[in-house]
Design an enzyme around this catalytic site. Structure first.
Site, PDB file in Angstrom:
ATOM      1  N   HIS A  53      22.228  16.742 -10.178  1.00  0.00           N
ATOM      2  CA  HIS A  53      21.293  17.331  -9.212  1.00  0.00           C
ATOM      3  C   HIS A  53      21.904  17.474  -7.820  1.00  0.00           C
ATOM      4  CE1 HIS A  53      20.260  13.022  -8.275  1.00  0.00           C
ATOM      5  NE2 HIS A  53      20.164  13.518  -7.057  1.00  0.00           N
ATOM      6  N   SER A 110      22.791   9.488  -3.844  1.00  0.00           N
ATOM      7  CA  SER A 110      22.923   9.994  -5.207  1.00  0.00           C
ATOM      8  C   SER A 110      24.369  10.357  -5.517  1.00  0.00           C
ATOM      9  CB  SER A 110      22.046  11.229  -5.405  1.00  0.00           C
ATOM     10  OG  SER A 110      20.683  10.889  -5.361  1.00  0.00           O
ATOM     11  N   ASP A 138      22.081  13.825 -16.024  1.00  0.00           N
ATOM     12  CA  ASP A 138      22.176  13.952 -14.572  1.00  0.00           C
ATOM     13  C   ASP A 138      23.565  13.584 -14.077  1.00  0.00           C
ATOM     14  OD1 ASP A 138      21.267  14.605 -12.033  1.00  0.00           O
ATOM     15  OD2 ASP A 138      20.577  12.580 -11.594  1.00  0.00           O
TER      16      ASP A 138
END
Length: 471
Positions: free
Chosen positions: A112, A218, A142
């Site tokens: 993402h 992230s 992911d």
């Protein structure tokens, strides 16, 4: 035991003794040098920080601009499509983190973080910047893998830990770029294992930590006290957007499997069990004679799967894989997905009141039948649709259930009859005029045999939709 961990735990133990009023044993717990007195993560951070990178992306986004013709007055009399369509393009910037996993510029991050980006820039800890390209992209886990060209230079990188050896309570640190403020280090412990993070992700077996993880973290590293990658930070649970002490990381063993399989084949190909089932509750466990809840009661096996070839049966209870306990279907999925292709796995199975072991070679989902993509033509409502035969491999590629069967819509030709009737990618053709559709050739025959009237049923997002067309 790692030297830094010994320093830290020695100091903590001393503090507990003093707080409890117990006499300290000087020869065992008195700090011997400045590093021990400071109880610092600094040596570990100095080793790890050069291998953690910041990632900046740019995405060109086109949006419609309001105009005079958007006024409700004009739309009321001339319709919603009246007037020219004004659009503008702007650049959307976002940021994240990544981890160098080899010296030649291979970087692991989250899917993402880079999904849809037109430009990706990687900034090293020494402030040098490089353009990056995506070489592996896997939405289901992911994860994404980037490559930067370092012209023969060897960069610092981090090794993976064996995430199966992690335990609740282990100390960890998280390194990333939260809110774009710059590279930041936070510390905490492993709060839980095998957690569902509540995100749209097929692999629901995350590491939970209370090390502060915020937007921008992230793709960064969650590290053990040995300076190895325990996991890749992926998500947080938060009502405010900031850290509430509930962060999630993708376990290192799954990251290794995606990286290894992806670099070897150029795309992510995971092992596929080919069986599905339900979690064992207390009531079910009592009925089956199991000592405790846990495991997966098999209720479906695909005939072209590794599980079928190995002799797994409907009604078996899978209780372990490679001597690691299987608690539920999510754990089983993770254990299989985190294993290398070609490996022989040992399934611990409870069958007819006895425990047995089944050896199974881990294989990818098969493409049987072949997808045979083609565009349908002719005088019928599906004319202009691009369709393919579903197989376990093709279904997983499209994000559909692996056991899906029949004919799937891969796309539609612009301006075609199929587009006008609202056919969408991933629609599954179920029936035409009451006849079940199993493959493309059969679908063409049924569509062409109709006498100007078609009753069509499709499955979309788990729902069956029907419509009738007369031409």
């Amino acid at each position: 035991m790692n030297r830094y961990f010994r320093q830290l735990t020695s100091g903590i133990f001393l503090a507990v003794l003093v707080a409890a009023g117990a006499p300290a044993q000087a020869e065992d717990v008195v700090p011997q040098n400045q590093a021990q007195i400071m109880l610092s993560f600094a040596p570990l951070v100095k080793k790890a920080v050069p291998a953690v990178v910041n990632i900046f992306t740019k995405t060109r986004v086109t949006q419609s601009r309001p105009s005079l013709f958007d006024d409700p007055f004009f739309k009321r009399f001339f319709g919603h499509n009246f007037g020219p369509q004004r659009q503008r393009q702007h650049i959307q910037n976002s940021l994240g983190s990544g981890v160098l996993v080899d010296g030649e510029g291979v970087i692991v991050t989250n899917y993402h973080v880079v999904n849809g980006a037109d430009e990706i820039t990687v900034a090293l800890s020494d402030r040098r910047e490089f353009d990056a390209r995506v070489i592996i992209s896997d939405e289901r886990t992911d994860l994404a893998v980037l490559k930067i060209d370092v012209e023969g230079e060897r960069l610092p990188f981090l090794e993976f830990a064996d995430s199966d050896t992690l335990e609740i309570g282990d100390l960890v640190i998280a390194i990333g770029n939260p809110f774009g403020v710059g590279q930041t280090v936070t510390s905490g412990i492993i709060s839980a294992l095998d957690r569902s993070a509540g995100v749209a992700n097929d692999i629901q077996s995350f590491i939970q930590t209370d090390a502060a993880i915020n937007p921008g973290n992230s793709g960064g590293a969650l590290l053990t006290m040995e300076g190895k990658i325990a996991g890749i930070n992926s998500a947080i649970f938060s009502k405010s957007g900031g850290s509430l002490g509930i962060g999630f990381a993708i376990p290192a063993n799954l990251v290794k499997a995606v990286l290894t399989n992806g670099l070897a084949t150029g795309k992510v190909v995971r092992p596929w069990l080919g069986a599905s089932g339900q979690e064992i509750t207390s009531d079910v466990a009592d009925g089956l004679g199991l000592e405790k809840p846990g495991g997966v009661l098999v209720n479906r096996i695909h005939p072209n799967s590794a599980a079928y070839q190995a002799g797994l049966r409907v009604g078996d209870v899978i209780i372990s894989i490679d001597d690691k306990e299987v608690l539920n279907p999510e754990t089983l999925l993770f254990r299989v997905a985190a294993s290398p292709l070609g490996k022989t796995a040992r399934l611990g199975v409870y069958r007819d009141g006895t425990r047995t072991t089944i050896e199974m070679e881990l294989q990818p989902a098969p493409e049987i039948p072949a997808r045979a993509i083609e565009t349908l033509t002719g005088r019928h409502p599906l004319s202009g649709s691009v369709v393919g035969n579903l197989s376990p491999a093709y279904a997983l590629e499209l994000g559909l259930a692996a056991f899906s069967e029949g004919v799937v819509v891969a796309g539609t030709i612009k301006g075609s009859v199929a587009e006008r009737y609202g056919l969408r990618p991933r629609d599954i053709l179920v029936r035409v005029n009451g006849e079940k559709i199993t493959n493309i050739e059969q679908a063409k025959k049924v569509l062409e045999a109709a006498q100007g009237s078609w009753q069509i049923a499709i499955r979309r997002n788990g729902r069956t939709l029907s419509f009738k067309v007369s031409l």
